[in-house]
Design a protein around this motif. Sequence first.
Motif, PDB file in Angstrom:
ATOM      1  N   MET A  44      86.588  38.987 -31.626  1.00  0.00           N
ATOM      2  CA  MET A  44      87.090  39.668 -32.828  1.00  0.00           C
ATOM      3  C   MET A  44      87.313  41.165 -32.566  1.00  0.00           C
ATOM      4  O   MET A  44      88.379  41.713 -32.883  1.00  0.00           O
ATOM      5  CB  MET A  44      86.095  39.491 -33.971  1.00  0.00           C
ATOM      6  CG  MET A  44      86.460  40.266 -35.233  1.00  0.00           C
ATOM      7  SD  MET A  44      85.097  40.346 -36.403  1.00  0.00           S
ATOM      8  CE  MET A  44      83.996  41.530 -35.616  1.00  0.00           C
ATOM      9  N   GLU A  48      90.854  43.277 -32.409  1.00  0.00           N
ATOM     10  CA  GLU A  48      91.094  44.474 -33.227  1.00  0.00           C
ATOM     11  C   GLU A  48      91.643  45.612 -32.358  1.00  0.00           C
ATOM     12  O   GLU A  48      92.563  46.322 -32.761  1.00  0.00           O
ATOM     13  CB  GLU A  48      89.802  44.905 -33.932  1.00  0.00           C
ATOM     14  CG  GLU A  48      89.377  43.955 -35.052  1.00  0.00           C
ATOM     15  CD  GLU A  48      88.150  44.433 -35.799  1.00  0.00           C
ATOM     16  OE1 GLU A  48      87.883  43.898 -36.884  1.00  0.00           O
ATOM     17  OE2 GLU A  48      87.440  45.329 -35.296  1.00  0.00           O
ATOM     18  N   GLU A  54      91.941  45.618 -38.279  1.00  0.00           N
ATOM     19  CA  GLU A  54      90.531  45.346 -38.562  1.00  0.00           C
ATOM     20  C   GLU A  54      90.440  44.099 -39.427  1.00  0.00           C
ATOM     21  O   GLU A  54      91.051  44.038 -40.498  1.00  0.00           O
ATOM     22  CB  GLU A  54      89.869  46.534 -39.268  1.00  0.00           C
ATOM     23  CG  GLU A  54      88.385  46.298 -39.513  1.00  0.00           C
ATOM     24  CD  GLU A  54      87.644  47.544 -39.995  1.00  0.00           C
ATOM     25  OE1 GLU A  54      88.068  48.665 -39.637  1.00  0.00           O
ATOM     26  OE2 GLU A  54      86.667  47.384 -40.743  1.00  0.00           O
ATOM     27  N   PHE A  55      89.697  43.132 -38.944  1.00  0.00           N
ATOM     28  CA  PHE A  55      89.558  41.893 -39.695  1.00  0.00           C
ATOM     29  C   PHE A  55      88.795  42.155 -40.991  1.00  0.00           C
ATOM     30  O   PHE A  55      87.666  42.683 -40.950  1.00  0.00           O
ATOM     31  CB  PHE A  55      88.805  40.834 -38.875  1.00  0.00           C
ATOM     32  CG  PHE A  55      89.648  40.188 -37.819  1.00  0.00           C
ATOM     33  CD1 PHE A  55      90.420  39.073 -38.109  1.00  0.00           C
ATOM     34  CD2 PHE A  55      89.678  40.706 -36.533  1.00  0.00           C
ATOM     35  CE1 PHE A  55      91.208  38.477 -37.131  1.00  0.00           C
ATOM     36  CE2 PHE A  55      90.464  40.120 -35.547  1.00  0.00           C
ATOM     37  CZ  PHE A  55      91.236  39.011 -35.855  1.00  0.00           C
ATOM     38  N   GLU A  57      86.576  41.142 -44.375  1.00  0.00           N
ATOM     39  CA  GLU A  57      85.433  40.246 -44.468  1.00  0.00           C
ATOM     40  C   GLU A  57      85.847  38.810 -44.784  1.00  0.00           C
ATOM     41  O   GLU A  57      85.242  37.854 -44.319  1.00  0.00           O
ATOM     42  CB  GLU A  57      84.462  40.763 -45.531  1.00  0.00           C
ATOM     43  CG  GLU A  57      83.045  40.342 -45.288  1.00  0.00           C
ATOM     44  CD  GLU A  57      82.047  41.173 -46.053  1.00  0.00           C
ATOM     45  OE1 GLU A  57      81.472  40.647 -46.997  1.00  0.00           O
ATOM     46  OE2 GLU A  57      81.868  42.354 -45.699  1.00  0.00           O
ATOM     47  N   LYS A  58      86.913  38.654 -45.592  1.00  0.00           N
ATOM     48  CA  LYS A  58      87.312  37.297 -45.994  1.00  0.00           C
ATOM     49  C   LYS A  58      87.803  36.477 -44.800  1.00  0.00           C
ATOM     50  O   LYS A  58      87.870  35.257 -44.867  1.00  0.00           O
ATOM     51  CB  LYS A  58      88.392  37.342 -47.078  1.00  0.00           C
ATOM     52  CG  LYS A  58      89.755  37.845 -46.614  1.00  0.00           C
ATOM     53  CD  LYS A  58      90.721  37.884 -47.782  1.00  0.00           C
ATOM     54  CE  LYS A  58      92.070  38.470 -47.410  1.00  0.00           C
ATOM     55  NZ  LYS A  58      92.891  37.587 -46.604  1.00  0.00           N
ATOM     56  N   LEU A  60      86.314  36.694 -41.828  1.00  0.00           N
ATOM     57  CA  LEU A  60      85.203  36.534 -40.884  1.00  0.00           C
ATOM     58  C   LEU A  60      84.537  35.181 -41.097  1.00  0.00           C
ATOM     59  O   LEU A  60      83.453  35.073 -41.656  1.00  0.00           O
ATOM     60  CB  LEU A  60      84.199  37.669 -41.038  1.00  0.00           C
ATOM     61  CG  LEU A  60      84.743  39.055 -40.759  1.00  0.00           C
ATOM     62  CD1 LEU A  60      83.639  40.091 -40.854  1.00  0.00           C
ATOM     63  CD2 LEU A  60      85.418  39.114 -39.392  1.00  0.00           C
TER      64      LEU A  60
END
Lengths: 81, 145
Positions: A44, A48, A54-55, A57-58, A60
């Motif tokens: 991850m 990025e 940037e991933f 939270e939804k 992850l």
Amino acid sequence: MTVDETIRQVLVEHGRLAVPVESLADDTDLFGAGMTSHASVNVMLALEDAFDLEFPEKMLKKSTFESIGAIRSAVTEMTDG
Amino acid sequence: MSAPAPTALRVGVDLVHVGEVAAAVECFGDRYVTRIYTDHEISCCRRDGVAGSGPAYAMESLAARFAAKEAVLKVLRPVDVQPAWRSIELHRMAGGWCEIRLSGPAAALADEAGVDGFAVSVSHEATLAAAVVIGWSAPPDRGEG
């Protein structure tokens, strides 16, 4: 380098897979191929860096990183959004 | 006289290679550390020493904390979105033992799953860290007595 090539390069460097990345199909289960949860964190972070994103939270969740196709969908969603 | 209602238990266990954590810190630095670990966990794992004299963190301690987080996830069994790593904390008590503390999405997930409390044990040696987490649900109140 294409999106797929970049993803595969990230997996080579950080995925800690038990099989060669070249042998993976688009829908091969990466966790089944040996990627640990900790390695998925490294993947991850490397994604990025590679795609300058940037991933959120939804995203992850395990399903985001479960296959090359799933990763491509997530990256495309973020870079096209 | 009826037997007491059983307490429902869930168990999670995880192993982490210390070298994987060290490699992540070397590659991603504080971005890795602050994305995964809480401020309390970071302060527990930070090495006090002269700058440049060695790694900034006790890698085996970081690895033990990651193992504990993953073990908690195995207890919580998220089916969709995984709670943020920082919402699961291995909290070191003043006496030296550790407890699991949840916040935000992890705490909500525990509520949904009916997990009322946790017990945790962590261990590490030079190359491997391990954690075992037990989550329990209190037996329903039968209204007796």
